[in-house]
Design a protein around this motif. Structure first.
Motif, mmCIF file in Angstrom:
data_model
loop_
_atom_site.group_PDB
_atom_site.id
_atom_site.type_symbol
_atom_site.label_atom_id
_atom_site.label_comp_id
_atom_site.label_asym_id
_atom_site.label_seq_id
_atom_site.Cartn_x
_atom_site.Cartn_y
_atom_site.Cartn_z
ATOM 1 N N GLY A 195 0.982 -1.335 0.311
ATOM 2 C CA GLY A 195 0.221 -0.307 0.083
ATOM 3 C C GLY A 195 1.085 0.915 -0.082
ATOM 4 N N ILE A 196 2.089 1.134 -0.016
ATOM 5 C CA ILE A 196 2.829 2.350 0.065
ATOM 6 C C ILE A 196 2.580 2.898 -1.552
ATOM 7 C CG2 ILE A 196 5.360 3.099 -0.055
ATOM 8 C CD1 ILE A 196 3.921 1.663 2.582
ATOM 9 N N ASP A 197 2.614 4.214 -1.249
ATOM 10 C CA ASP A 197 2.565 5.152 -3.166
ATOM 11 C C ASP A 197 3.041 4.582 -3.771
ATOM 12 O OD1 ASP A 197 1.571 7.113 -5.113
ATOM 13 O OD2 ASP A 197 1.902 8.734 -3.646
ATOM 14 N N PRO A 198 3.174 4.700 -5.212
ATOM 15 C CA PRO A 198 4.169 3.798 -5.642
ATOM 16 C C PRO A 198 5.074 5.378 -6.296
ATOM 17 C CG PRO A 198 2.315 3.285 -6.240
ATOM 18 C CD PRO A 198 1.817 4.278 -5.355
ATOM 19 N N GLY A 199 4.675 6.299 -6.587
ATOM 20 C CA GLY A 199 5.158 7.605 -6.557
ATOM 21 C C GLY A 199 6.098 8.375 -5.695
ATOM 22 N N LYS A 200 5.785 7.722 -4.293
ATOM 23 C CA LYS A 200 7.434 7.397 -3.370
ATOM 24 C C LYS A 200 7.994 7.272 -3.689
ATOM 25 C CE LYS A 200 4.713 9.795 0.392
ATOM 26 N NZ LYS A 200 4.059 10.264 1.641
ATOM 27 N N LEU A 201 8.285 6.105 -4.580
ATOM 28 C CA LEU A 201 9.340 4.956 -4.328
ATOM 29 C C LEU A 201 10.106 4.692 -5.611
ATOM 30 C CD1 LEU A 201 7.116 2.006 -3.613
ATOM 31 C CD2 LEU A 201 8.898 2.422 -2.128
ATOM 32 N N HIS A 202 11.653 4.596 -5.188
ATOM 33 C CA HIS A 202 12.318 5.086 -5.664
ATOM 34 C C HIS A 202 13.859 3.831 -5.099
ATOM 35 C CE1 HIS A 202 10.886 8.868 -7.160
ATOM 36 N NE2 HIS A 202 10.900 9.001 -6.265
ATOM 37 N N VAL A 203 14.170 2.849 -6.765
ATOM 38 C CA VAL A 203 15.425 2.341 -6.944
ATOM 39 C C VAL A 203 16.530 2.667 -6.380
ATOM 40 C CG1 VAL A 203 16.091 0.135 -7.920
ATOM 41 C CG2 VAL A 203 13.988 1.019 -6.813
ATOM 42 N N VAL A 204 17.202 2.746 -5.801
ATOM 43 C CA VAL A 204 18.702 3.362 -6.206
ATOM 44 C C VAL A 204 19.389 2.503 -5.197
ATOM 45 C CG1 VAL A 204 20.811 4.984 -4.719
ATOM 46 C CG2 VAL A 204 18.292 6.016 -5.346
ATOM 47 N N PHE A 205 20.585 1.505 -5.990
ATOM 48 C CA PHE A 205 21.536 0.602 -5.540
ATOM 49 C C PHE A 205 22.185 1.120 -5.010
ATOM 50 C CE2 PHE A 205 19.245 -1.210 -9.792
ATOM 51 C CZ PHE A 205 18.609 -2.480 -9.424
ATOM 52 N N ASN A 206 22.747 -0.202 -4.424
ATOM 53 C CA ASN A 206 24.187 0.073 -3.386
ATOM 54 C C ASN A 206 24.938 -0.170 -3.814
ATOM 55 O OD1 ASN A 206 22.680 0.849 -0.965
ATOM 56 N ND2 ASN A 206 23.262 -1.305 0.038
ATOM 57 N N TRP A 207 26.141 0.556 -3.830
ATOM 58 C CA TRP A 207 27.581 0.200 -4.762
ATOM 59 C C TRP A 207 28.478 -0.456 -3.994
ATOM 60 C CZ3 TRP A 207 25.008 5.475 -4.176
ATOM 61 C CH2 TRP A 207 25.477 6.076 -2.622
ATOM 62 N N SER A 208 29.894 -0.596 -4.389
ATOM 63 C CA SER A 208 30.493 -0.991 -3.524
ATOM 64 C C SER A 208 31.384 0.364 -3.264
ATOM 65 C CB SER A 208 31.318 -1.645 -4.732
ATOM 66 O OG SER A 208 32.584 -2.016 -4.795
ATOM 67 N N PRO A 209 31.728 0.116 -2.197
ATOM 68 C CA PRO A 209 33.456 1.066 -1.572
ATOM 69 C C PRO A 209 34.271 1.088 -2.346
ATOM 70 C CG PRO A 209 31.962 -0.767 0.050
ATOM 71 C CD PRO A 209 31.588 -1.630 -1.111
ATOM 72 N N ASP A 210 34.958 0.287 -3.059
ATOM 73 C CA ASP A 210 36.293 -0.430 -3.659
ATOM 74 C C ASP A 210 35.761 -0.574 -5.276
ATOM 75 O OD1 ASP A 210 38.386 -0.456 -4.980
ATOM 76 O OD2 ASP A 210 39.147 -2.645 -3.671
ATOM 77 N N GLU A 211 35.765 0.651 -6.245
ATOM 78 C CA GLU A 211 35.236 0.534 -7.422
ATOM 79 C C GLU A 211 36.439 0.383 -8.359
ATOM 80 O OE1 GLU A 211 31.021 2.943 -7.459
ATOM 81 O OE2 GLU A 211 32.812 4.659 -7.606
ATOM 82 N N THR A 212 37.919 -0.224 -7.877
ATOM 83 C CA THR A 212 39.092 -0.266 -8.634
ATOM 84 C C THR A 212 38.796 -1.311 -9.669
ATOM 85 O OG1 THR A 212 39.915 1.226 -7.165
ATOM 86 C CG2 THR A 212 41.279 -0.275 -8.844
ATOM 87 N N PRO A 213 38.672 -1.257 -11.186
ATOM 88 C CA PRO A 213 39.002 -2.616 -11.629
ATOM 89 C C PRO A 213 39.762 -4.020 -11.567
ATOM 90 C CG PRO A 213 39.351 -0.860 -13.282
ATOM 91 C CD PRO A 213 38.749 -0.426 -11.838
ATOM 92 N N CYS A 214 39.343 -5.122 -11.827
ATOM 93 C CA CYS A 214 40.886 -6.075 -11.074
ATOM 94 C C CYS A 214 40.717 -6.735 -12.483
ATOM 95 C CB CYS A 214 40.658 -7.117 -10.562
ATOM 96 S SG CYS A 214 40.554 -5.584 -8.295
ATOM 97 N N ALA A 215 42.150 -7.510 -12.734
ATOM 98 C CA ALA A 215 41.964 -8.160 -13.289
ATOM 99 C C ALA A 215 41.826 -10.077 -13.410
ATOM 100 C CB ALA A 215 43.554 -8.895 -14.392
ATOM 101 N N SER A 216 40.439 -10.832 -14.196
ATOM 102 C CA SER A 216 40.226 -12.034 -13.843
ATOM 103 C C SER A 216 41.370 -12.940 -14.655
ATOM 104 C CB SER A 216 38.660 -12.127 -14.208
ATOM 105 O OG SER A 216 38.933 -12.271 -15.411
ATOM 106 N N ARG A 217 40.733 -14.324 -14.351
ATOM 107 C CA ARG A 217 41.709 -14.860 -15.668
ATOM 108 C C ARG A 217 40.780 -15.949 -16.681
ATOM 109 N NH1 ARG A 217 45.679 -18.972 -12.485
ATOM 110 N NH2 ARG A 217 43.694 -20.269 -11.843
ATOM 111 N N ALA A 218 40.648 -16.313 -17.926
ATOM 112 C CA ALA A 218 39.627 -16.491 -18.311
ATOM 113 C C ALA A 218 39.638 -18.387 -18.164
ATOM 114 C CB ALA A 218 40.325 -16.310 -20.020
#
Length: 418
Positions: A195-218
């Motif tokens: 029953g919460i008003d849809p107009g009030k609801l907004h999705v904001v994803f949490n983000w990663s504290p460390d946003e540094t790209p890293c290498a991985s191994r295929a």
């Protein structure tokens, strides 16, 4: 409002540095870095042990500056992180009430931002909204009463009654809020159904504290394929499924390896399940600055949660961490996480708790070509940058807080109805 016209902002969060509270700390300091005048109302540090940190003594008037220079008003609370329902309730409720001690501290704020790891902290914001018209935005991190009734802290016979009481208590917190921010589409849909008003609801994803790209191994014939789970080895993760799926593919995928990094309450049981499986390795806890070395030997990160309703609203934080690092993912979780992986084209998914599907995901990861693996890695990083990054999240929160201020100002200056 921008840095040229900064907001005067009070943040309410039960957890804050020096506690391991990276998300509310990142949000608070991110808004301050954008030029806004930020003050923090929080409890005395005791998480996760439930014991007051050394160097602190609870008082009614404590004000300090954190290491980023922000003014912090600490209010007393019952220190606890026990699984006992009564003591945990006292912890939450004491912060709810003592937040009102910061009423003078928060005076003059244009807007209040409530980081609701539990929504009890929003009471002070509600009172300030009613008493002096200060709007607030509540950022829901945990879906109540679901997480409480499913936590095991309450006797089963009490859960239904407590859930109904909590639902009724939450209605004014949501209805008086200028905006209700949630961390996943699933959580948004759940609140709309309540029953919460849809107009009030907004999705904001949490983000990663460390946003540094890293290498991985295929994956390759020489190196094999390593699927890594890094994090808490607890009951909520359903890691027994991961081990059982590894047992299915152990003999058919030479060089396949399932690597566990971390520790937790289920470690002994997982080791028992993996007994005799040479492809399963337990590395224990690894310092954060050593994780790039783990990523470098990893082909796919495993993001996994057990299939229960109380976890369906969550997006596991290791998903954002993996995508931010540019790591391809195998995801076996309820809620919005698998859809994110599919939308990002960043790896493979399996139904939560389904051993056969997870084994098939292992097979697909093992067979992945170097070019496809590189594409998954690029897609992961690109999707994170466009949809999940701190830049995107902070901009959305800033806009919602600014809108709350402007909407309140419009109401204040609108003609009185006859």
């Amino acid at each position: 409002m921008t840095a040229d016209n900064p907001m005067r902002l009070t943040v309410i969060t039960q957890y804050y540095v020096p506690e391991p509270s990276r998300t509310p700390t990142s949000i608070t300091r991110g808004l301050a870095a954008r030029g806004h005048r930020v003050r923090v109302v929080t409890g005395f540090p005791n998480y996760p042990t439930g014991r007051l940190y050394d160097g602190y003594r609870q008082s009614l008037t404590h004000v300090e500056r954190d290491d980023a220079g922000l003014q912090v008003r600490r209010v007393p609370l019952v220190t606890s992180h026990s699984s006992n329902g009564l003591t945990r309730a006292l912890n939450y409720l004491s912060f709810m009430v003592s937040g009102l001690l910061a009423t003078r501290f928060a005076r003059g704020s244009d807007v209040t931002y409530v980081y609701a790891s539990q929504p009890t902290g929003a009471l002070a914001a509600l009172v300030w909204r009613i008493a002096r018209g200060t709007p607030y935005v509540i950022h829901v991190q945990d879906l109540w009463p679901d997480s409480i009734t499913a936590s095991g802290m309450l006797p089963s016979r009490m859960s239904k009654v407590v859930g109904a009481v909590i639902n009724r208590a939450l209605r004014p917190l949501y209805s008086f809020a200028a905006a209700v921010v949630v961390i996943s589409p699933y959580m948004r849909d759940a609140l709309i159904a309540r029953g919460i008003d849809p107009g009030k609801l907004h999705v904001v994803f949490n983000w990663s504290p460390d946003e540094t790209p890293c290498a991985s191994r295929a994956p390759s014939d020489a190196a094999g394929c390593t699927v890594t789970y890094a994090g808490n080895l607890g009951s909520a993760q359903g890691l027994d499924t991961a081990v059982q799926a590894a047992r299915i593919v152990a003999d058919e995928l030479p060089g396949f390896r399932l690597l566990f990094v971390g520790s937790g309450t289920m470690e002994s049981e997982l080791r028992r399940l993996a007994d005799g499986l040479e492809c399963v390795e337990f590395r224990g806890r690894v310092p954060a600055d050593k994780m790039p070395e783990i990523y470098a030997e990893t082909s796919f990160q495993l993001v996994i949660l057990r299939p229960t309703g109380d976890l369906a609203g969550a997006v596991p934080s290791k998903l954002q961490a993996s995508l931010s690092a540019g790591m391809p993912v195998i995801c076996s979780a309820p809620g919005s996480a698998p859809e994110i992986v599919r939308s990002a084209a960043a790896g493979f998914t399996a139904s939560p708790g389904n051993v056969e599907e997870l084994a098939e995901a292992y097979r697909r990861a093992y067979a992945c070509s170097s070019s496809d693996h590189a594409a998954y890695a690029r897609n992961a990083r690109a999707y994170y940058t466009e949809h999940l990054s701190s830049t995107v999240g902070l901009a959305k929160l800033e806009a919602l807080l600014s809108s709350a201020i402007k909407s309140t100002a419009r109401r204040a200056h609108s003609p009185q109805e006859a």
